[in-house]
Design an enzyme around this catalytic site. Structure first.
Site, PDB file in Angstrom:
ATOM      1  N   TYR A 248      48.385  40.553  34.680  1.00  0.00           N
ATOM      2  CA  TYR A 248      49.225  41.036  35.773  1.00  0.00           C
ATOM      3  C   TYR A 248      50.624  40.431  35.697  1.00  0.00           C
ATOM      4  O   TYR A 248      50.808  39.237  35.491  1.00  0.00           O
ATOM      5  CB  TYR A 248      48.609  40.680  37.135  1.00  0.00           C
ATOM      6  CG  TYR A 248      49.494  41.132  38.281  1.00  0.00           C
ATOM      7  CD1 TYR A 248      49.569  42.470  38.629  1.00  0.00           C
ATOM      8  CD2 TYR A 248      50.294  40.229  38.977  1.00  0.00           C
ATOM      9  CE1 TYR A 248      50.383  42.905  39.660  1.00  0.00           C
ATOM     10  CE2 TYR A 248      51.115  40.656  40.012  1.00  0.00           C
ATOM     11  CZ  TYR A 248      51.169  41.986  40.345  1.00  0.00           C
ATOM     12  OH  TYR A 248      51.995  42.418  41.341  1.00  0.00           O
TER      13      TYR A 248
ATOM     14  N   ASN B 112      59.764  37.792  43.110  1.00  0.00           N
ATOM     15  CA  ASN B 112      58.506  37.438  43.772  1.00  0.00           C
ATOM     16  C   ASN B 112      58.639  36.060  44.409  1.00  0.00           C
ATOM     17  O   ASN B 112      58.609  35.050  43.727  1.00  0.00           O
ATOM     18  CB  ASN B 112      57.388  37.423  42.723  1.00  0.00           C
ATOM     19  CG  ASN B 112      56.064  37.869  43.297  1.00  0.00           C
ATOM     20  OD1 ASN B 112      56.000  38.365  44.408  1.00  0.00           O
ATOM     21  ND2 ASN B 112      55.003  37.692  42.539  1.00  0.00           N
TER      22      ASN B 112
ATOM     23  N   TYR C   3      66.402  18.933  87.601  1.00  0.00           N
ATOM     24  CA  TYR C   3      65.695  18.825  86.326  1.00  0.00           C
ATOM     25  C   TYR C   3      66.627  18.967  85.121  1.00  0.00           C
ATOM     26  O   TYR C   3      66.410  18.329  84.088  1.00  0.00           O
ATOM     27  CB  TYR C   3      64.620  19.904  86.224  1.00  0.00           C
ATOM     28  CG  TYR C   3      63.370  19.632  87.035  1.00  0.00           C
ATOM     29  CD1 TYR C   3      63.302  18.602  87.961  1.00  0.00           C
ATOM     30  CD2 TYR C   3      62.246  20.432  86.860  1.00  0.00           C
ATOM     31  CE1 TYR C   3      62.161  18.368  88.703  1.00  0.00           C
ATOM     32  CE2 TYR C   3      61.089  20.210  87.587  1.00  0.00           C
ATOM     33  CZ  TYR C   3      61.046  19.180  88.506  1.00  0.00           C
ATOM     34  OH  TYR C   3      59.909  18.953  89.224  1.00  0.00           O
TER      35      TYR C   3
ATOM     36  N   ARG D 257      67.871  15.425  84.990  1.00  0.00           N
ATOM     37  CA  ARG D 257      66.882  14.360  84.982  1.00  0.00           C
ATOM     38  C   ARG D 257      65.848  14.505  83.866  1.00  0.00           C
ATOM     39  O   ARG D 257      65.377  13.511  83.312  1.00  0.00           O
ATOM     40  CB  ARG D 257      66.163  14.353  86.339  1.00  0.00           C
ATOM     41  CG  ARG D 257      65.208  13.198  86.490  1.00  0.00           C
ATOM     42  CD  ARG D 257      64.369  13.170  87.760  1.00  0.00           C
ATOM     43  NE  ARG D 257      64.546  14.236  88.710  1.00  0.00           N
ATOM     44  CZ  ARG D 257      63.541  14.716  89.444  1.00  0.00           C
ATOM     45  NH1 ARG D 257      62.320  14.245  89.306  1.00  0.00           N
ATOM     46  NH2 ARG D 257      63.759  15.669  90.324  1.00  0.00           N
TER      47      ARG D 257
ATOM     48  N   GLU E 200      48.952  45.048  50.280  1.00  0.00           N
ATOM     49  CA  GLU E 200      49.526  43.961  51.072  1.00  0.00           C
ATOM     50  C   GLU E 200      49.207  44.263  52.538  1.00  0.00           C
ATOM     51  O   GLU E 200      50.019  44.818  53.268  1.00  0.00           O
ATOM     52  CB  GLU E 200      51.029  43.871  50.832  1.00  0.00           C
ATOM     53  CG  GLU E 200      51.373  43.609  49.369  1.00  0.00           C
ATOM     54  CD  GLU E 200      52.847  43.808  49.058  1.00  0.00           C
ATOM     55  OE1 GLU E 200      53.602  44.180  49.979  1.00  0.00           O
ATOM     56  OE2 GLU E 200      53.232  43.617  47.893  1.00  0.00           O
TER      57      GLU E 200
END
Length: 505
Positions: A52, A194, A279, A282, A413
């Site tokens: 391959y 790839n 907040y 703090r 895929e």
């Protein structure tokens, strides 16, 4: 010169090469390793057995065997057919980073490419020739096939490239730069396309800027806290140690350093009826701290990917060719999504501090919207609106791309990571955060002017002076956009780095 060995590339190197500050070469030991595995490929070609990527078709067509006299055409056709990208071209910095990463992957010697392929790619990089690579078209499954194919097209003298002020056919611009196209041999087209290098390039540059913005967010916090007459008591080390989260402890330590020795703090230490701040002031260590922990994790994933062998099949010096799935981009896709979540959290809390700086009900006696003549002037009113828009967009961009999947290549895929989408939305999130922090810095610097003659800490005053080098104090209304852009670019380039250089993250 940076010498690529396929093993030691770092994000700082990627930034330097992307910005054109560093030339690149192939390390001799990497060249020797590449020749060994290239010989393995040549022997496989001589045996004429189906392997391959060497003498077969690709993906769903991998069962088709290709004759020996057609192997060069096979690689050329692979590159041509896979250059299917669309959309806006990637910025030059990202393309240069992608070229570097692809060269480094080949230098691992697992791809079986000839050294001349890497050397030709680096010659393009050093000469300033870069391919036009469309942003869209990759799902990150067999890696970033489409973007990398556009890169490979330029290497073989096809497609479109840019060089100096020119854009045109690659073969013409290669010749203009004194370079020659490469004729691909067996497996080399596959070796070029790839892998995960397109989305990893985008993510690595975004991660580097986000690291810088994490520091800048603390500088902005310190300035805002001072301008709003807030208390640093919530950053006491004992509070952080009681929880034991490392990022939180480091964030609070940075804030204590930034605020140390402030006259403004001493001016309201006693007699202030407020017990606790909101907040957004703090709880900064509790927000910025987890962001640091997550940033370190994601940066580790991306850093490892820079030197990862992501080809298929892998060519071993032992003579074996192993088919696997190292090209799958899930790792960096998930890291990119995590970084986008960090951007959203940092942007949201910064925007809330900006609102407190301009809101006449919350800004501790500062002029409404920090305007010199409120009513006649609008001051920073619309800058806060811009920050709100950007922070809200970051929330949408924080939705993960890496949980999505859509089958491709005839269902060969069948599980894909959408890594390129994750990386490009991360890039936009980082840019949004850059501008939100710039807006906070501008507003906080303006607010500090109203606390004079009191001075803040040494660190905050240094930061204020740096901001004033890029953004003048308001003497009336003017368009905020140029100030925001200019300061954001300066922060992204490292203008505030020296303020927090003692803290390495």
């Amino acid at each position: 010169m940076l010498l690529l060995d396929g093993r030691s590339l770092q994000i700082a190197d990627v930034m330097a090469v992307a910005d054109g500050a560093l030339a690149v070469g192939l390390a001799p030991e990497a060249r020797a390793r590449m020749q060994v595995t290239r010989d393995v490929v040549d022997r496989a070609v001589a045996r004429a057995e189906p392997v391959y990527g060497i003498n077969t078709g690709f993906g769903k067509l991998s069962e088709v065997t290709i004759a020996g006299d057609q192997l060069a055409a096979l690689q050329r056709n692979l590159v041509r057919s896979h250059a299917a990208g669309v959309g806006d071209p990637l910025p030059e910095r990202e393309v240069r980073a992608m070229m570097l990463l692809r060269a480094n992957v080949l230098a691992t010697a697992y791809a079986g490419a000839r050294p001349v392929v890497v050397e030709s790619l680096l010659a393009m990089l050093n000469a300033g020739v870069w391919p036009v690579v469309p942003e869209q078209g990759s799902v990150g499954a067999s890696g970033d096939l489409a973007p990398l194919a556009h890169l490979a097209l330029t290497l073989i003298g096809e497609g479109t490239a840019r060089y100096q002020q020119h854009e045109g056919p690659s073969h013409e611009l290669l010749a203009l730069a004194g370079l020659s196209a490469v004729t691909l041999e067996a497996k080399e087209g596959l070796a070029l396309i790839n892998g995960t290098q397109a989305h990893t390039a985008v993510a690595s540059l975004a991660c580097a800027e986000l690291t810088r913005l994490w520091h800048a967010a603390h500088v902005a916090t310190a300035m805002s806290l001072e301008a709003l007459l807030g208390t640093p008591d919530a950053f006491d080390a004992r509070i952080q140690e009681a929880r034991g989260q490392s990022g939180q402890m480091e964030s609070a330590a940075m804030l204590r350093m930034l605020l140390e020795g402030s006259e403004i703090r001493e001016s309201h230490r006693y007699g202030d009826p407020r017990v606790q701040d909101a907040y957004a002031l703090r709880c900064v260590p509790q927000v910025h701290g987890p962001a640091l922990d997550a940033l370190r994790f994601a940066r580790g994933v991306i850093s490892r990917e820079l030197n990862a062998a992501t080809d298929n099949p892998l060519v071993l010096a032992t003579g074996e060719l192993l088919s696997g799935g190292n090209f799958h981009g899930q790792a960096v896709a998930m890291a990119s999504d995590l970084l986008a979540i960090i951007c959203a959290n940092l942007a949201v809390i910064s925007e809330r501090r900006i609102d407190r700086l301009v809101h006449p009900d919350f800004n501790q006696g500062l002029p409404p919207f920090l305007a010199g003549s409120p009513g006649l002037e609008s001051g920073q009113m619309m800058a806060q609106v811009t920050a709100a828009a950007l922070a809200s967009e970051c929330k949408g961009l924080a939705h993960p791309a890496s949980v999505d999947s859509i089958p491709t290549d005839g269902n060969k895929e069948d599980v894909v990571p959408m890594a390129m989408g994750a990386a490009t939305k991360l890039r936009r999130s980082v840019r949004n955060l850059r501008h939100v922090i710039a807006i906070e810095l501008i507003a906080a610097a303006e607010a500090l002017e109203y606390r004079r003659p009191l001075r803040s800490s040494v660190a905050v005053e240094r930061a204020h002076a740096i901001i004033r080098q890029h953004v003048a104090r308001a003497t009336g209304d003017r368009p905020p956009a140029p100030d925001i852009t200019r300061l954001g670019e300066a922060v992204a380039a490292g203008a505030l780095d020296a303020i927090t250089e003692a803290f390495v993250v």
